[in-house]
Design a protein around this motif. Structure first.
Motif, PDB file in Angstrom:
ATOM      1  N   PHE A  37     -10.827  -4.459   5.677  1.00 53.31           N
ATOM      2  CA  PHE A  37      -9.821  -3.564   6.413  1.00 53.31           C
ATOM      3  C   PHE A  37     -10.964  -2.894   7.415  1.00 53.31           C
ATOM      4  O   PHE A  37     -11.977  -2.524   7.304  1.00 53.31           O
ATOM      5  CB  PHE A  37     -10.246  -2.302   5.390  1.00 53.31           C
ATOM      6  CG  PHE A  37      -8.992  -1.196   5.848  1.00 53.31           C
ATOM      7  CD1 PHE A  37      -7.836  -1.121   6.028  1.00 53.31           C
ATOM      8  CD2 PHE A  37     -10.083  -0.501   6.145  1.00 53.31           C
ATOM      9  CE1 PHE A  37      -7.360   0.169   6.771  1.00 53.31           C
ATOM     10  CE2 PHE A  37      -9.346   1.243   6.344  1.00 53.31           C
ATOM     11  CZ  PHE A  37      -8.159   1.282   6.588  1.00 53.31           C
ATOM     12  N   GLY A  89      -0.485  -4.264   2.969  1.00 55.07           N
ATOM     13  CA  GLY A  89       0.376  -3.084   3.818  1.00 55.07           C
ATOM     14  C   GLY A  89       1.501  -2.126   3.250  1.00 55.07           C
ATOM     15  O   GLY A  89       1.857  -2.259   2.314  1.00 55.07           O
ATOM     16  N   SER A  90       1.955  -1.576   4.315  1.00 57.98           N
ATOM     17  CA  SER A  90       2.788  -0.744   3.786  1.00 57.98           C
ATOM     18  C   SER A  90       3.853  -0.515   4.537  1.00 57.98           C
ATOM     19  O   SER A  90       5.164   0.273   4.703  1.00 57.98           O
ATOM     20  CB  SER A  90       1.907   1.216   4.594  1.00 57.98           C
ATOM     21  OG  SER A  90       2.210   0.888   6.094  1.00 57.98           O
ATOM     22  N   THR A 120      -5.726  -6.842   5.093  1.00 51.91           N
ATOM     23  CA  THR A 120      -5.181  -5.175   5.003  1.00 51.91           C
ATOM     24  C   THR A 120      -5.447  -4.169   6.324  1.00 51.91           C
ATOM     25  O   THR A 120      -6.855  -4.023   7.034  1.00 51.91           O
ATOM     26  CB  THR A 120      -4.995  -4.069   3.966  1.00 51.91           C
ATOM     27  OG1 THR A 120      -5.099  -4.861   2.757  1.00 51.91           O
ATOM     28  CG2 THR A 120      -4.112  -3.019   3.516  1.00 51.91           C
ATOM     29  N   GLY A 121      -4.227  -2.837   7.065  1.00 51.19           N
ATOM     30  CA  GLY A 121      -4.295  -2.673   8.141  1.00 51.19           C
ATOM     31  C   GLY A 121      -3.586  -3.588   9.196  1.00 51.19           C
ATOM     32  O   GLY A 121      -3.970  -4.448   9.710  1.00 51.19           O
ATOM     33  N   GLY A 122      -2.024  -2.786  10.008  1.00 48.06           N
ATOM     34  CA  GLY A 122      -1.895  -3.964  10.339  1.00 48.06           C
ATOM     35  C   GLY A 122      -1.285  -4.845  10.706  1.00 48.06           C
ATOM     36  O   GLY A 122      -0.500  -5.999  11.285  1.00 48.06           O
ATOM     37  N   ILE A 123      -1.226  -5.713   8.490  1.00 44.98           N
ATOM     38  CA  ILE A 123      -0.136  -6.343   8.761  1.00 44.98           C
ATOM     39  C   ILE A 123       1.026  -6.176   8.684  1.00 44.98           C
ATOM     40  O   ILE A 123       1.493  -5.344   7.996  1.00 44.98           O
ATOM     41  CB  ILE A 123      -1.012  -6.912   7.067  1.00 44.98           C
ATOM     42  CG1 ILE A 123      -1.897  -7.420   7.133  1.00 44.98           C
ATOM     43  CG2 ILE A 123      -0.057  -8.683   7.331  1.00 44.98           C
ATOM     44  CD1 ILE A 123      -2.626  -8.485   7.965  1.00 44.98           C
ATOM     45  N   ARG A 136      -4.702   9.684  -1.656  1.00 48.86           N
ATOM     46  CA  ARG A 136      -4.714  10.395  -0.278  1.00 48.86           C
ATOM     47  C   ARG A 136      -3.682  11.542  -0.676  1.00 48.86           C
ATOM     48  O   ARG A 136      -3.662  11.991   0.395  1.00 48.86           O
ATOM     49  CB  ARG A 136      -4.154   9.274   0.792  1.00 48.86           C
ATOM     50  CG  ARG A 136      -4.732   8.365   1.040  1.00 48.86           C
ATOM     51  CD  ARG A 136      -4.459   7.483   2.094  1.00 48.86           C
ATOM     52  NE  ARG A 136      -4.938   6.672   2.064  1.00 48.86           N
ATOM     53  CZ  ARG A 136      -4.752   5.202   2.651  1.00 48.86           C
ATOM     54  NH1 ARG A 136      -3.656   5.316   3.975  1.00 48.86           N
ATOM     55  NH2 ARG A 136      -4.908   4.110   2.929  1.00 48.86           N
ATOM     56  N   VAL A 195       0.522  -1.143  -0.381  1.00 52.52           N
ATOM     57  CA  VAL A 195       0.191   0.244  -0.180  1.00 52.52           C
ATOM     58  C   VAL A 195       0.936   1.287   0.062  1.00 52.52           C
ATOM     59  O   VAL A 195       1.759   1.669   0.751  1.00 52.52           O
ATOM     60  CB  VAL A 195      -0.594  -0.116   1.129  1.00 52.52           C
ATOM     61  CG1 VAL A 195      -1.757   1.530   1.291  1.00 52.52           C
ATOM     62  CG2 VAL A 195      -2.182  -1.605   1.410  1.00 52.52           C
ATOM     63  N   LYS A 226     -11.205  -6.601   0.119  1.00 49.10           N
ATOM     64  CA  LYS A 226     -10.170  -6.540   1.073  1.00 49.10           C
ATOM     65  C   LYS A 226     -10.407  -6.001   2.295  1.00 49.10           C
ATOM     66  O   LYS A 226     -12.173  -5.869   2.399  1.00 49.10           O
ATOM     67  CB  LYS A 226      -9.160  -5.102   0.937  1.00 49.10           C
ATOM     68  CG  LYS A 226      -8.623  -3.958   1.907  1.00 49.10           C
ATOM     69  CD  LYS A 226      -8.514  -2.701   1.438  1.00 49.10           C
ATOM     70  CE  LYS A 226      -7.957  -1.616   1.692  1.00 49.10           C
ATOM     71  NZ  LYS A 226      -6.304  -1.230   1.635  1.00 49.10           N
TER      72      LYS A 226
HETATM   73  C1  3PG Z   1      -5.177   0.565   3.694  1.00 46.91           C
HETATM   74  O1  3PG Z   1      -4.643   1.722   3.257  1.00 46.91           O
HETATM   75  O2  3PG Z   1      -5.243  -0.124   3.547  1.00 46.91           O
HETATM   76  C2  3PG Z   1      -3.598   0.993   5.416  1.00 46.91           C
HETATM   77  O3  3PG Z   1      -3.916   2.094   5.601  1.00 46.91           O
HETATM   78  C3  3PG Z   1      -2.634   0.333   5.212  1.00 46.91           C
HETATM   79  O4  3PG Z   1      -2.573  -0.424   5.953  1.00 46.91           O
HETATM   80  P1  3PG Z   1      -0.878  -0.655   7.339  1.00 46.91           P
HETATM   81  O5  3PG Z   1      -0.335   1.251   7.086  1.00 46.91           O
HETATM   82  O6  3PG Z   1      -0.994  -0.671   8.584  1.00 46.91           O
HETATM   83  O7  3PG Z   1      -0.135  -1.308   6.880  1.00 46.91           O
END
Ligand code: 3PG
Length: 215
Positions: free
Chosen positions: A131, A179-180, A157-160, A44, A15, A129
């Motif tokens: 999320f 994820g980022s 996605t989110g917290g991985i 974003r 991401v 997804k």
């Molecule tokens: C997203 O938009 O998918 C999240 O911001 C990514 O989440 P992460 O930064 O926890 O990986």
């Protein structure tokens, strides 16, 4: 190619939040060198649409460039015009579902609850997804979804991160994780592209560890 084909090509989807257009191609190339094939560019920042065009030019054809954080129908239109090859949203509204149906763009809509899976399934989607995955229940939530939603597949996605990706990827209803974590701000600032390649390689090695029956 549908969204499941894209996730099969790249079981780890970075991401990317683009702050600096000047380094985006280097960062993406570093991930590509580490084996990443699908890239989510979040809408974003003001540079995001241009970044999609830049990456379409800069990366080899095997790379699939998607637009993320699509929350409005007009984002979808703009993403397609910029050259996005798939779309991702954090959630789904009737207006967005309608807009997605009118575009031939592979799409990964966001869901966060059983009701949202049911609604999105009624709108014709089968791949989601999840999320924000870790915050809403993570692995146990996905295990619970596999009963009532046996056909649904997810990209949590989110917290991985490197520490928990393998646990998610081992689940039969998980096709990929997003994820980022492969793009730490300090490595981008330092131009540590080898470090980013190494993070991508480590992430993909976890998909190999998480071998599971074909589905
Ligand atoms: C997203 O938009 O998918 C999240 O911001 C990514 O989440 P992460 O930064 O926890 O990986």
């Amino acid at each position: 190619m549908d969204v499941r084909d894209i996730l099969a090509l790249s079981p780890v989807v970075p991401v990317m939040v683009v702050h600096d257009l000047g380094s985006i191609a280097d960062a993406a190339m570093a991930l590509f060198a580490g084996g990443i094939r699908a890239f989510e560019i979040t809408l974003r920042t003001p540079q995001a649409l241009q970044a999609i065009s830049v990456l379409r030019q800069a990366l080899p054809d095997e790379a699939i460039i998607g637009a993320g954080t699509i929350t409005q129908p007009e984002h979808l239109q703009a993403a397609v015009q910029a050259g996005a090859q798939f779309g991702v949203s954090p959630g789904l509204t009737p207006a967005l579902a309608e807009a997605i149906r009118s575009q031939a763009l592979p799409f990964l809509p966001g869901v966060a609850s059983a009701s949202e899976v049911m609604q999105a399934t009624n709108w014709g989607f089968d791949t989601f997804k999840l999320f924000p995955a870790a915050a809403i229940g993570g692995v146990p939530l996905l295990q619970s979804f596999s009963g009532p939603f046996a056909q649904a597949r997810f990209c949590p996605t989110g917290g991985i991160n490197a520490g928990n990706a393998a646990e998610y990827l081992a689940l039969n209803n998980v096709l990929a994780v997003g994820g980022s974590w492969m793009l730490p701000a300090d490595k981008i600032a330092q131009g540590d592209w080898q470090g980013i390649t190494a993070l991508a390689q480590t992430a993909l090695a976890q998909t190999a560890c998480a071998l599971k029956p074909a589905h």
